[in-house]
Motif scaffolding. Structure first.
Motif, PDB file in Angstrom:
ATOM      1  N   GLN A 121       3.373  -1.505  19.917  1.00 13.16           N
ATOM      2  CA  GLN A 121       4.782  -1.505  20.655  1.00 13.16           C
ATOM      3  C   GLN A 121       5.368  -2.847  21.226  1.00 13.16           C
ATOM      4  N   LYS A 122       4.541  -3.681  21.488  1.00 13.72           N
ATOM      5  CA  LYS A 122       4.950  -5.197  21.966  1.00 13.72           C
ATOM      6  C   LYS A 122       5.463  -5.831  20.981  1.00 13.72           C
ATOM      7  N   VAL A 123       4.997  -5.614  19.541  1.00  8.35           N
ATOM      8  CA  VAL A 123       5.519  -6.462  18.444  1.00  8.35           C
ATOM      9  C   VAL A 123       6.701  -5.774  17.680  1.00  8.35           C
ATOM     10  N   GLY A 124       6.986  -4.638  18.299  1.00  5.83           N
ATOM     11  CA  GLY A 124       8.046  -3.830  17.932  1.00  5.83           C
ATOM     12  C   GLY A 124       7.831  -2.845  16.576  1.00  5.83           C
ATOM     13  N   LEU A 125       6.513  -2.363  16.517  1.00 11.29           N
ATOM     14  CA  LEU A 125       6.231  -1.384  15.662  1.00 11.29           C
ATOM     15  C   LEU A 125       5.794  -0.203  16.158  1.00 11.29           C
ATOM     16  N   GLU A 126       5.828   0.864  15.428  1.00 12.62           N
ATOM     17  CA  GLU A 126       5.312   2.114  15.660  1.00 12.62           C
ATOM     18  C   GLU A 126       4.006   2.442  14.875  1.00 12.62           C
ATOM     19  N   TYR A 127       3.142   2.531  15.444  1.00 15.67           N
ATOM     20  CA  TYR A 127       1.781   2.613  14.623  1.00 15.67           C
ATOM     21  C   TYR A 127       1.677   3.872  13.878  1.00 15.67           C
ATOM     22  N   LYS A 128       2.213   4.945  14.440  1.00 11.16           N
ATOM     23  CA  LYS A 128       2.294   6.234  13.710  1.00 11.16           C
ATOM     24  C   LYS A 128       2.970   6.388  12.422  1.00 11.16           C
ATOM     25  N   LEU A 180       0.944  -1.153  -0.051  1.00 15.47           N
ATOM     26  CA  LEU A 180      -0.084   0.050  -0.063  1.00 15.47           C
ATOM     27  C   LEU A 180       0.946   1.146  -0.009  1.00 15.47           C
ATOM     28  N   LYS A 181       1.823   1.155   0.782  1.00 12.70           N
ATOM     29  CA  LYS A 181       2.882   2.295   0.767  1.00 12.70           C
ATOM     30  C   LYS A 181       3.481   2.553  -0.339  1.00 12.70           C
ATOM     31  N   GLY A 182       3.889   1.587  -0.980  1.00  8.78           N
ATOM     32  CA  GLY A 182       4.489   1.561  -2.098  1.00  8.78           C
ATOM     33  C   GLY A 182       3.578   2.256  -3.487  1.00  8.78           C
ATOM     34  N   LYS A 183       2.247   2.148  -3.110  1.00  9.09           N
ATOM     35  CA  LYS A 183       1.592   2.745  -4.285  1.00  9.09           C
ATOM     36  C   LYS A 183       0.979   3.837  -3.772  1.00  9.09           C
ATOM     37  N   LYS A 184       1.468   4.339  -2.561  1.00  8.13           N
ATOM     38  CA  LYS A 184       1.010   5.639  -2.049  1.00  8.13           C
ATOM     39  C   LYS A 184      -0.372   5.683  -1.822  1.00  8.13           C
ATOM     40  N   ILE A 185      -1.027   4.477  -1.347  1.00  3.64           N
ATOM     41  CA  ILE A 185      -2.650   4.388  -1.026  1.00  3.64           C
ATOM     42  C   ILE A 185      -2.521   4.628   0.452  1.00  3.64           C
ATOM     43  N   PRO A 186      -3.353   5.763   0.914  1.00  2.73           N
ATOM     44  CA  PRO A 186      -3.567   6.075   2.442  1.00  2.73           C
ATOM     45  C   PRO A 186      -3.915   4.910   3.166  1.00  2.73           C
ATOM     46  N   ILE A 187      -3.334   4.698   4.520  1.00  5.41           N
ATOM     47  CA  ILE A 187      -3.898   3.629   5.401  1.00  5.41           C
ATOM     48  C   ILE A 187      -4.344   4.351   6.487  1.00  5.41           C
ATOM     49  N   GLY A 188      -5.655   3.676   6.927  1.00  2.75           N
ATOM     50  CA  GLY A 188      -6.284   4.043   8.227  1.00  2.75           C
ATOM     51  C   GLY A 188      -6.525   2.972   8.833  1.00  2.75           C
ATOM     52  N   LEU A 189      -6.453   3.394  10.484  1.00  4.69           N
ATOM     53  CA  LEU A 189      -7.118   2.458  11.347  1.00  4.69           C
ATOM     54  C   LEU A 189      -8.230   2.972  12.208  1.00  4.69           C
ATOM     55  N   ALA A 190      -9.271   1.942  12.331  1.00  2.00           N
ATOM     56  CA  ALA A 190     -10.677   2.508  12.836  1.00  2.00           C
ATOM     57  C   ALA A 190     -10.833   1.299  13.781  1.00  2.00           C
ATOM     58  N   THR A 191     -10.745   1.447  15.229  1.00  2.00           N
ATOM     59  CA  THR A 191     -10.881   0.486  16.137  1.00  2.00           C
ATOM     60  C   THR A 191     -11.670   0.887  17.449  1.00  2.00           C
ATOM     61  N   GLY A 192     -12.196  -0.345  17.886  1.00  2.00           N
ATOM     62  CA  GLY A 192     -12.960   0.026  19.211  1.00  2.00           C
ATOM     63  C   GLY A 192     -12.028   0.008  20.531  1.00  2.00           C
ATOM     64  N   SER A 193     -10.741  -0.301  19.992  1.00  2.00           N
ATOM     65  CA  SER A 193      -9.899  -0.470  21.319  1.00  2.00           C
ATOM     66  C   SER A 193      -9.293   1.011  21.486  1.00  2.00           C
ATOM     67  N   THR A 194      -9.075   1.401  22.756  1.00  2.00           N
ATOM     68  CA  THR A 194      -8.465   2.808  23.019  1.00  2.00           C
ATOM     69  C   THR A 194      -6.952   3.071  22.290  1.00  2.00           C
ATOM     70  N   ILE A 228       2.949   3.764  10.387  1.00  2.00           N
ATOM     71  CA  ILE A 228       2.091   2.837   9.429  1.00  2.00           C
ATOM     72  C   ILE A 228       0.916   3.436   9.079  1.00  2.00           C
ATOM     73  N   PHE A 229       0.239   4.181   9.888  1.00  2.00           N
ATOM     74  CA  PHE A 229      -1.316   4.976   9.753  1.00  2.00           C
ATOM     75  C   PHE A 229      -1.081   6.306   9.461  1.00  2.00           C
ATOM     76  N   ASP A 230      -1.968   6.730   8.335  1.00  2.00           N
ATOM     77  CA  ASP A 230      -2.136   7.972   8.039  1.00  2.00           C
ATOM     78  C   ASP A 230      -3.185   8.804   8.733  1.00  2.00           C
ATOM     79  N   ALA A 231      -4.146   7.734   9.516  1.00  2.00           N
ATOM     80  CA  ALA A 231      -5.239   8.295  10.193  1.00  2.00           C
ATOM     81  C   ALA A 231      -5.519   7.071  11.232  1.00  2.00           C
ATOM     82  N   VAL A 232      -5.789   7.463  12.489  1.00  2.00           N
ATOM     83  CA  VAL A 232      -6.432   6.541  13.474  1.00  2.00           C
ATOM     84  C   VAL A 232      -7.411   7.167  14.169  1.00  2.00           C
TER      85      VAL A 232
END
Length: 222
Positions: free
Chosen positions: A120-127, A97-111, A129-133
């Motif tokens: 963080q626990k899997v070693g990733l920075e969500y910011k 998706l990033k290679g295609k410059k397609i925006p990525i969003g996250l919409a979740t019932g989690s806080t 990855i996602f263009d909108a949360v």
């Protein structure tokens, strides 16, 4: 051409529904409640406000606030133990998706706190990855209300009808469909009714299948 992709988190990005299944059973037994798996199915995908409302309306015998507090603490402990594993294919899908410059969003019932901890626990920075949360507790109406997906599309700058939503839960699919997004069911533990599945844009058994679908669809216009 795909204009945007919005992910649900639990059950789509992380193999967390198995964790929640165990947590729900353990905490229900601890409180002495006879809550079947069907109750968890009904709650899956909802934010905290809707979960508490569901208990008040359907199971008034449950001390909902105390029950949810205990469940969230148990879930956090599971995450810290490394039980909330990343789903196969997520990183490859995001890379494409990033290679295609397609925006990525996250919409979740989690806080937001849960989002930060899970990634963080899997070693990733969500910011990164996602263009909108859009999370629970931000004032946006939560699943199955469509507002959470409408807000995600707004923040991504794409029309709902041009946005693909990846969902595993019944409530999440209802929200995406009502928002007029292209809902893609990504199979996990809960299988929605045929009525809901018939309204989905596509059905996939894995994120690898989602990637194959989007690669195919990117050659054409939605």
């Amino acid at each position: 051409m795909v204009k945007a992709v919005v992910f649900d988190m639990d059950g789509v990005i992380f193999d967390s529904e198995r964790v929640w299944q165990r947590v729900f059973r353990v905490v229900s037994e601890r409180f002495g409640y006879n809550l079947g798996e069907y109750v968890r199915h009904n709650l899956c995908g909802m934010g905290e406000a809707n979960i508490l409302a569901y208990f008040r309306e359907n199971h008034p015998e449950v001390a909902a606030v105390a029950f949810r507090k205990a469940a969230l603490l148990e879930y956090r402990a599971e995450i810290l133990r490394g039980e909330n594993r990343l789903k196969p294919g997520f990183l490859a899908l995001c890379q494409w998706l990033k290679g295609k410059k397609i925006p990525i969003g996250l919409a979740t019932g989690s806080t937001l706190e849960q989002v930060e901890l899970c990634f963080q626990k899997v070693g990733l920075e969500y910011k990164a990855i996602f263009d909108a949360v859009v999370c629970s507790g931000t004032g946006v109406k939560e699943k199955p209300d469509p507002e959470i997906y409408l807000e995600a599309c707004k923040r991504l700058g794409t029309a709902p009808e041009d946005s693909v939503v990846l969902e595993d839960s019944i409530n999440g699919l209802k929200a995406a469909i009502s928002a007029n997004c292209k809902a893609v069911f990504v199979r996990d533990l809960i299988v929605p009714s045929a009525e809901i599945l018939d309204k989905c844009y596509a059905k996939c058994d894995s994120l690898a299948e989602v990637l194959a679908l989007l690669k195919s669809e990117s050659k054409h216009s939605f």
